[in-house]
Design an enzyme around this catalytic site. Structure first.
Site, PDB file in Angstrom:
ATOM      1  N   ASP A  45      -7.924   5.949 -12.881  1.00 24.88           N
ATOM      2  CA  ASP A  45      -6.522   5.884 -12.455  1.00 24.88           C
ATOM      3  C   ASP A  45      -6.181   4.470 -11.973  1.00 24.88           C
ATOM      4  O   ASP A  45      -5.070   3.982 -12.199  1.00 24.88           O
ATOM      5  CB  ASP A  45      -6.274   6.885 -11.320  1.00 24.88           C
ATOM      6  N   GLY A  46      -7.155   3.822 -11.304  1.00 21.60           N
ATOM      7  CA  GLY A  46      -6.927   2.458 -10.801  1.00 21.60           C
ATOM      8  C   GLY A  46      -6.591   1.502 -11.944  1.00 21.60           C
ATOM      9  O   GLY A  46      -5.734   0.630 -11.809  1.00 21.60           O
ATOM     10  N   ASN A 120       2.050   5.007  -7.253  1.00 21.86           N
ATOM     11  CA  ASN A 120       1.522   5.998  -6.300  1.00 21.86           C
ATOM     12  C   ASN A 120       2.325   6.004  -5.007  1.00 21.86           C
ATOM     13  O   ASN A 120       2.891   7.015  -4.632  1.00 21.86           O
ATOM     14  CB  ASN A 120       0.079   5.670  -5.920  1.00 21.86           C
ATOM     15  N   GLU A 121       2.278   4.872  -4.316  1.00 31.92           N
ATOM     16  CA  GLU A 121       2.941   4.814  -3.005  1.00 31.92           C
ATOM     17  C   GLU A 121       3.079   3.385  -2.518  1.00 31.92           C
ATOM     18  O   GLU A 121       2.452   2.472  -3.040  1.00 31.92           O
ATOM     19  CB  GLU A 121       2.165   5.623  -1.938  1.00 31.92           C
ATOM     20  N   ASP A 148       0.888   3.912  13.654  1.00 25.58           N
ATOM     21  CA  ASP A 148       0.139   2.960  12.828  1.00 25.58           C
ATOM     22  C   ASP A 148       0.940   2.511  11.613  1.00 25.58           C
ATOM     23  O   ASP A 148       0.832   1.388  11.161  1.00 25.58           O
ATOM     24  CB  ASP A 148      -1.170   3.605  12.343  1.00 25.58           C
ATOM     25  N   ALA A 160      -2.885  11.203  -4.205  1.00 16.44           N
ATOM     26  CA  ALA A 160      -3.677  10.039  -3.798  1.00 16.44           C
ATOM     27  C   ALA A 160      -3.618   9.882  -2.264  1.00 16.44           C
ATOM     28  O   ALA A 160      -3.879  10.840  -1.537  1.00 16.44           O
ATOM     29  CB  ALA A 160      -3.155   8.805  -4.540  1.00 16.44           C
ATOM     30  N   TYR A 161      -3.240   8.728  -1.765  1.00 17.24           N
ATOM     31  CA  TYR A 161      -3.287   8.448  -0.326  1.00 17.24           C
ATOM     32  C   TYR A 161      -2.431   9.438   0.478  1.00 17.24           C
ATOM     33  O   TYR A 161      -2.819   9.886   1.558  1.00 17.24           O
ATOM     34  CB  TYR A 161      -2.813   7.003  -0.088  1.00 17.24           C
ATOM     35  N   LYS A 163      -1.928  12.500   0.083  1.00 17.72           N
ATOM     36  CA  LYS A 163      -2.644  13.757   0.322  1.00 17.72           C
ATOM     37  C   LYS A 163      -3.583  13.600   1.517  1.00 17.72           C
ATOM     38  O   LYS A 163      -3.718  14.515   2.342  1.00 17.72           O
ATOM     39  CB  LYS A 163      -3.420  14.167  -0.940  1.00 17.72           C
ATOM     40  N   ALA A 183      -0.580   8.264  11.787  1.00 17.79           N
ATOM     41  CA  ALA A 183      -0.859   8.287  13.230  1.00 17.79           C
ATOM     42  C   ALA A 183       0.360   7.941  14.080  1.00 17.79           C
ATOM     43  O   ALA A 183       0.403   6.889  14.726  1.00 17.79           O
ATOM     44  CB  ALA A 183      -2.029   7.350  13.557  1.00 17.79           C
TER      45      ALA A 183
HETATM   46  P1  NAP Z   1      -9.675   2.559  -4.839  1.00 14.95           P
HETATM   47  O1  NAP Z   1     -10.606   2.706  -3.699  1.00 14.95           O
HETATM   48  O2  NAP Z   1     -10.025   1.676  -5.981  1.00 14.95           O
HETATM   49  O3  NAP Z   1      -9.283   3.986  -5.455  1.00 14.95           O
HETATM   50  C1  NAP Z   1      -9.058   5.049  -4.666  1.00 14.95           C
HETATM   51  C2  NAP Z   1      -9.329   6.372  -5.392  1.00 14.95           C
HETATM   52  O4  NAP Z   1      -8.061   7.022  -5.599  1.00 14.95           O
HETATM   53  C3  NAP Z   1      -9.979   6.262  -6.769  1.00 14.95           C
HETATM   54  O5  NAP Z   1     -10.942   7.279  -6.875  1.00 14.95           O
HETATM   55  C4  NAP Z   1      -8.826   6.509  -7.729  1.00 14.95           C
HETATM   56  O6  NAP Z   1      -9.226   7.102  -8.974  1.00 14.95           O
HETATM   57  C5  NAP Z   1      -8.017   7.518  -6.947  1.00 14.95           C
HETATM   58  N1  NAP Z   1      -6.603   7.631  -7.329  1.00 14.95           N
HETATM   59  C6  NAP Z   1      -5.729   6.649  -7.671  1.00 14.95           C
HETATM   60  N2  NAP Z   1      -4.527   7.184  -7.951  1.00 14.95           N
HETATM   61  C7  NAP Z   1      -4.655   8.525  -7.800  1.00 14.95           C
HETATM   62  C8  NAP Z   1      -3.752   9.609  -7.955  1.00 14.95           C
HETATM   63  N3  NAP Z   1      -2.483   9.417  -8.290  1.00 14.95           N
HETATM   64  N4  NAP Z   1      -4.207  10.863  -7.698  1.00 14.95           N
HETATM   65  C9  NAP Z   1      -5.483  11.082  -7.329  1.00 14.95           C
HETATM   66  N5  NAP Z   1      -6.391  10.094  -7.185  1.00 14.95           N
HETATM   67  C10 NAP Z   1      -5.968   8.827  -7.405  1.00 14.95           C
HETATM   68  O7  NAP Z   1      -8.268   2.117  -4.168  1.00 14.95           O
HETATM   69  P2  NAP Z   1      -7.224   1.000  -4.528  1.00 14.95           P
HETATM   70  O8  NAP Z   1      -7.438   0.527  -5.938  1.00 14.95           O
HETATM   71  O9  NAP Z   1      -7.177   0.005  -3.446  1.00 14.95           O
HETATM   72  O10 NAP Z   1      -5.828   1.821  -4.451  1.00 14.95           O
HETATM   73  C11 NAP Z   1      -5.342   2.567  -5.493  1.00 14.95           C
HETATM   74  C12 NAP Z   1      -4.847   3.868  -4.930  1.00 14.95           C
HETATM   75  O11 NAP Z   1      -5.914   4.513  -4.272  1.00 14.95           O
HETATM   76  C13 NAP Z   1      -3.732   3.745  -3.894  1.00 14.95           C
HETATM   77  O12 NAP Z   1      -2.479   3.788  -4.510  1.00 14.95           O
HETATM   78  C14 NAP Z   1      -3.980   4.946  -2.991  1.00 14.95           C
HETATM   79  O13 NAP Z   1      -3.137   6.033  -3.294  1.00 14.95           O
HETATM   80  C15 NAP Z   1      -5.399   5.386  -3.287  1.00 14.95           C
HETATM   81  N6  NAP Z   1      -6.146   5.340  -2.051  1.00 14.95           N
HETATM   82  C16 NAP Z   1      -6.416   6.519  -1.430  1.00 14.95           C
HETATM   83  C17 NAP Z   1      -7.063   6.526  -0.216  1.00 14.95           C
HETATM   84  C18 NAP Z   1      -7.332   7.844   0.464  1.00 14.95           C
HETATM   85  O14 NAP Z   1      -7.179   8.892  -0.175  1.00 14.95           O
HETATM   86  N7  NAP Z   1      -7.707   7.812   1.739  1.00 14.95           N
HETATM   87  C19 NAP Z   1      -7.451   5.342   0.388  1.00 14.95           C
HETATM   88  C20 NAP Z   1      -7.176   4.146  -0.280  1.00 14.95           C
HETATM   89  C21 NAP Z   1      -6.502   4.165  -1.499  1.00 14.95           C
HETATM   90  P3  NAP Z   1     -10.074   6.318 -10.090  1.00 14.95           P
HETATM   91  O15 NAP Z   1     -11.480   6.306  -9.590  1.00 14.95           O
HETATM   92  O16 NAP Z   1      -9.882   7.172 -11.309  1.00 14.95           O
HETATM   93  O17 NAP Z   1      -9.497   4.929 -10.234  1.00 14.95           O
END
Ligand code: NAP
Length: 262
Positions: A45-46, A120-121, A148, A160-161, A163, A183
């Site tokens: 997805d990234g 995403n966001e 925060d 993604a985030y 959730k 927060a």
């Molecule tokens: P990253 O650590 O490279 O990726 C975060 C994880 O989120 C990866 O496993 C990615 O899947 C997955 N992801 C991305 N879009 C998604 C979606 N729409 N639905 C479900 N899973 C999804 O983080 P990054 O590259 O800095 O940021 C990319 C995205 O990651 C952000 O937009 C954010 O939404 C998400 N993220 C989530 C959290 C959390 O859940 N606490 C924290 C940081 C970022 P792949 O492995 O397939 O790429």
């Protein structure tokens, strides 16, 4: 058909890209990174998110296809062993697609306004102090936020985030954006709703901020730092992301397989 391949650099991905290039070596296809009709992403997805930002000025003319080389992705429909089938389906005359909402973020600072898109966001935090903001829905004052930060996500970003912040998972066919608190502090002065909020297409969210602070703002994986931000407005963008869809992967089935049981 003009196609571009956009991939990450993992070993398993590079193998897939090699096979894909071979399959595309027929007169029907022309590889064109600058002005493609179809962008084939290989990775997770990234990778798809990075591709959308690479082509964000061409979203009216570009459609995306995601091939995943890792685990099941939310934006990636095809597996590496389905390349032949995928390439054959691209040759079909009638191309079907689905489109999903994007988030438009308008940042007002002392020098003017800047617009950004997120798939995403977008999140906002203050760099060294608690974030304080007055939140408006359309022109109406809604609440005083202190905490925060805040996250505003699209329906596809709801898995993604958002959730992780307790936001609802929203079907991507719904034209909406979701505000989730990071927060929040609640007392008599700063009283927030405390739960995620989903607004519709005719609405927008505006956060009026203290302009003397330093803010960290994200758009998917992109991070920027800005001073002198006065306000940020979030709404559903006019542009949408389009995915080629020759087959339908049920959204709730994907949610189940990703989060509950495969
Ligand atoms: P990253 O650590 O490279 O990726 C975060 C994880 O989120 C990866 O496993 C990615 O899947 C997955 N992801 C991305 N879009 C998604 C979606 N729409 N639905 C479900 N899973 C999804 O983080 P990054 O590259 O800095 O940021 C990319 C995205 O990651 C952000 O937009 C954010 O939404 C998400 N993220 C989530 C959290 C959390 O859940 N606490 C924290 C940081 C970022 P792949 O492995 O397939 O790429």
């Amino acid at each position: 058909m003009r196609v571009a391949i956009f991939n990450n650099q993992e070993f398993s991905t590079l193998e897939v890209v090699k096979k894909l290039r071979q399959l595309l070596e027929i007169p029907f296809f022309a590889l064109d990174d600058e002005c493609p009709e179809i962008v084939l992403t290989v990775g997770g997805d990234g990778t798809l998110i990075s591709a959308v930002h690479r082509y964000e000025n061409q979203l009216d003319t570009v459609q995306f296809v995601g091939i995943h080389t890792g685990h099941l992705g939310f934006y990636t429909d095809w597996r590496e062993f389905e390349l032949k089938e995928l390439v054959e389906s691209l040759k079909l005359e009638e191309r079907c697609y689905v489109s999903y909402p994007l988030l438009e973020v308008e940042v007002e600072h002392n020098e003017g306004k800047e617009c950004f898109l997120a798939l995403n966001e977008s999140t906002i935090r203050s760099l060294n102090r608690t974030l304080v903001g007055r939140i408006y829905i359309k022109e109406e004052f809604f609440e005083n936020f202190r905490g925060d930060g805040l996250s505003i996500s699209t329906p596809t970003g709801s898995t993604a985030y958002s959730k992780a912040l307790g936001g609802a998972v929203i079907h991507p066919s719904i034209n909406a954006i979701q505000l989730a608190e990071i927060a929040s502090l609640n007392n008599r002065v700063f009283r927030t709703l405390g739960s995620p909020m989903v607004i519709g297409a005719h609405e927008w969210i505006r956060i009026a901020l203290e302009s003397s602070m330093n803010y960290v703002i994200t758009f998917d994986s992109e991070v920027i730092q800005l001073e002198d931000v006065r306000a940020i407005t979030y709404r559903i963008a006019k542009k949408r992301i389009r995915f080629v869809s020759y087959r339908h992967l049920d959204f709730w089935d994907r949610v189940k397989k990703s989060f509950i049981v495969d």
